[in-house]
Design a protein around this motif. Structure first.
Motif, PDB file in Angstrom:
ATOM      1  N   SER A  54       0.814  -1.223   0.000  1.00 60.30           N
ATOM      2  CA  SER A  54       0.000   0.000   0.000  1.00 60.30           C
ATOM      3  C   SER A  54       0.846   1.271   0.000  1.00 60.30           C
ATOM      4  CB  SER A  54      -0.945  -0.007   1.197  1.00 60.30           C
ATOM      5  OG  SER A  54      -0.206  -0.102   2.386  1.00 60.30           O
ATOM      6  N   SER A  55       2.123   1.148  -0.335  1.00 57.62           N
ATOM      7  CA  SER A  55       3.011   2.311  -0.379  1.00 57.62           C
ATOM      8  C   SER A  55       2.553   3.309  -1.446  1.00 57.62           C
ATOM      9  CB  SER A  55       4.437   1.860  -0.703  1.00 57.62           C
ATOM     10  OG  SER A  55       5.256   2.971  -0.986  1.00 57.62           O
ATOM     11  N   ARG A  56       2.687   4.586  -1.157  1.00 57.60           N
ATOM     12  CA  ARG A  56       2.301   5.604  -2.140  1.00 57.60           C
ATOM     13  C   ARG A  56       3.263   5.607  -3.322  1.00 57.60           C
ATOM     14  NH1 ARG A  56       5.375  10.163  -1.783  1.00 57.60           N
ATOM     15  NH2 ARG A  56       6.757  10.272   0.006  1.00 57.60           N
ATOM     16  N   LEU A  57       4.426   5.006  -3.158  1.00 56.10           N
ATOM     17  CA  LEU A  57       5.427   4.938  -4.220  1.00 56.10           C
ATOM     18  C   LEU A  57       5.330   3.639  -5.029  1.00 56.10           C
ATOM     19  CD1 LEU A  57       8.455   6.220  -2.108  1.00 56.10           C
ATOM     20  CD2 LEU A  57       7.008   7.555  -3.647  1.00 56.10           C
ATOM     21  N   GLN A  58       4.323   2.832  -4.713  1.00 54.46           N
ATOM     22  CA  GLN A  58       4.157   1.534  -5.371  1.00 54.46           C
ATOM     23  C   GLN A  58       3.938   1.698  -6.873  1.00 54.46           C
ATOM     24  OE1 GLN A  58       4.834  -1.738  -5.692  1.00 54.46           O
ATOM     25  NE2 GLN A  58       3.916  -1.988  -3.663  1.00 54.46           N
ATOM     26  N   LYS A  59       4.653   0.898  -7.644  1.00 52.33           N
ATOM     27  CA  LYS A  59       4.457   0.856  -9.089  1.00 52.33           C
ATOM     28  C   LYS A  59       4.341  -0.603  -9.502  1.00 52.33           C
ATOM     29  CE  LYS A  59       6.579   5.218 -10.255  1.00 52.33           C
ATOM     30  NZ  LYS A  59       7.205   5.953 -11.313  1.00 52.33           N
ATOM     31  N   TYR A  60       3.878  -0.815 -10.694  1.00 52.06           N
ATOM     32  CA  TYR A  60       3.684  -2.166 -11.202  1.00 52.06           C
ATOM     33  C   TYR A  60       4.471  -2.333 -12.490  1.00 52.06           C
ATOM     34  CZ  TYR A  60      -0.034  -1.856  -7.829  1.00 52.06           C
ATOM     35  OH  TYR A  60      -0.718  -1.663  -6.664  1.00 52.06           O
ATOM     36  N   ARG A  61       5.008  -3.532 -12.689  1.00 54.03           N
ATOM     37  CA  ARG A  61       5.751  -3.822 -13.910  1.00 54.03           C
ATOM     38  C   ARG A  61       5.303  -5.176 -14.441  1.00 54.03           C
ATOM     39  NH1 ARG A  61      10.645  -3.964 -10.233  1.00 54.03           N
ATOM     40  NH2 ARG A  61      10.436  -5.985  -9.232  1.00 54.03           N
ATOM     41  N   LEU A  62       5.552  -5.390 -15.705  1.00 49.06           N
ATOM     42  CA  LEU A  62       5.222  -6.648 -16.350  1.00 49.06           C
ATOM     43  C   LEU A  62       6.168  -7.729 -15.841  1.00 49.06           C
ATOM     44  CD1 LEU A  62       3.066  -7.212 -18.473  1.00 49.06           C
ATOM     45  CD2 LEU A  62       4.787  -6.956 -20.229  1.00 49.06           C
ATOM     46  N   SER A  63       5.620  -8.882 -15.476  1.00 45.68           N
ATOM     47  CA  SER A  63       6.468  -9.985 -15.017  1.00 45.68           C
ATOM     48  C   SER A  63       6.969 -10.780 -16.218  1.00 45.68           C
ATOM     49  CB  SER A  63       5.676 -10.901 -14.093  1.00 45.68           C
ATOM     50  OG  SER A  63       4.657 -11.556 -14.821  1.00 45.68           O
ATOM     51  N   GLU A  64       7.814 -11.741 -15.946  1.00 45.92           N
ATOM     52  CA  GLU A  64       8.337 -12.588 -17.031  1.00 45.92           C
ATOM     53  C   GLU A  64       7.191 -13.349 -17.701  1.00 45.92           C
ATOM     54  OE1 GLU A  64      11.646 -15.958 -17.119  1.00 45.92           O
ATOM     55  OE2 GLU A  64      12.210 -14.291 -15.825  1.00 45.92           O
ATOM     56  N   LEU A  65       6.275 -13.854 -16.884  1.00 43.37           N
ATOM     57  CA  LEU A  65       5.119 -14.574 -17.416  1.00 43.37           C
ATOM     58  C   LEU A  65       4.237 -13.634 -18.247  1.00 43.37           C
ATOM     59  CD1 LEU A  65       3.428 -17.191 -17.441  1.00 43.37           C
ATOM     60  CD2 LEU A  65       2.306 -16.374 -15.372  1.00 43.37           C
ATOM     61  N   GLY A  66       4.069 -12.412 -17.774  1.00 42.64           N
ATOM     62  CA  GLY A  66       3.284 -11.418 -18.507  1.00 42.64           C
ATOM     63  C   GLY A  66       3.915 -11.084 -19.856  1.00 42.64           C
ATOM     64  N   THR A  67       5.231 -11.007 -19.885  1.00 38.49           N
ATOM     65  CA  THR A  67       5.934 -10.729 -21.131  1.00 38.49           C
ATOM     66  C   THR A  67       5.699 -11.854 -22.144  1.00 38.49           C
ATOM     67  OG1 THR A  67       7.638  -9.588 -19.856  1.00 38.49           O
ATOM     68  CG2 THR A  67       8.196 -10.155 -22.114  1.00 38.49           C
ATOM     69  N   LYS A  68       5.713 -13.099 -21.644  1.00 34.35           N
ATOM     70  CA  LYS A  68       5.467 -14.246 -22.524  1.00 34.35           C
ATOM     71  C   LYS A  68       4.043 -14.227 -23.058  1.00 34.35           C
ATOM     72  CE  LYS A  68       8.838 -17.269 -20.336  1.00 34.35           C
ATOM     73  NZ  LYS A  68       9.027 -18.401 -19.434  1.00 34.35           N
ATOM     74  N   GLN A  69       3.081 -13.756 -22.233  1.00 35.44           N
ATOM     75  CA  GLN A  69       1.679 -13.706 -22.661  1.00 35.44           C
ATOM     76  C   GLN A  69       1.443 -12.700 -23.784  1.00 35.44           C
ATOM     77  OE1 GLN A  69      -1.033 -15.560 -21.834  1.00 35.44           O
ATOM     78  NE2 GLN A  69       0.413 -16.861 -20.758  1.00 35.44           N
ATOM     79  N   LEU A  70       2.242 -11.639 -23.779  1.00 35.82           N
ATOM     80  CA  LEU A  70       2.088 -10.628 -24.841  1.00 35.82           C
ATOM     81  C   LEU A  70       2.657 -11.178 -26.126  1.00 35.82           C
ATOM     82  CD1 LEU A  70       2.982  -7.273 -23.095  1.00 35.82           C
ATOM     83  CD2 LEU A  70       0.760  -8.042 -23.844  1.00 35.82           C
TER      84      LEU A  70
END
Length: 70
Positions: A54-70
């Motif tokens: 719940s950090s205000r600095l939280q960011k999200y990135r594509l995981s290795e599995l997500g990269t394969k899905q694209l």
């Protein structure tokens, strides 16, 4: 919407508010929260600060599995 989120995270980590503005929303919607949570559960995206979800600095990135899905 999940596919759009994954495409946006392809280049760089983004916060929920950055995702919302890139998707054309004025603020973070319930639907955006739901999609981010679903993508996290599927392990397609990951948090940049997993110890503090719940950090205000939280960011999200594509995981290795997500990269394969694209």
């Amino acid at each position: 919407m999940a596919a759009k989120i994954m495409l946006l995270l392809q280049n760089e980590p983004l916060s929920k508010s950055e995702l919302a503005s890139l998707l054309g929303h004025k603020s973070v919607s319930g639907e955006l929260n739901k999609q981010v949570k679903a993508l996290l559960n599927l392990a397609y995206i990951e948090m940049t600060i997993p110890d503090k979800p719940s950090s205000r600095l939280q960011k999200y990135r594509l995981s290795e599995l997500g990269t394969k899905q694209l």
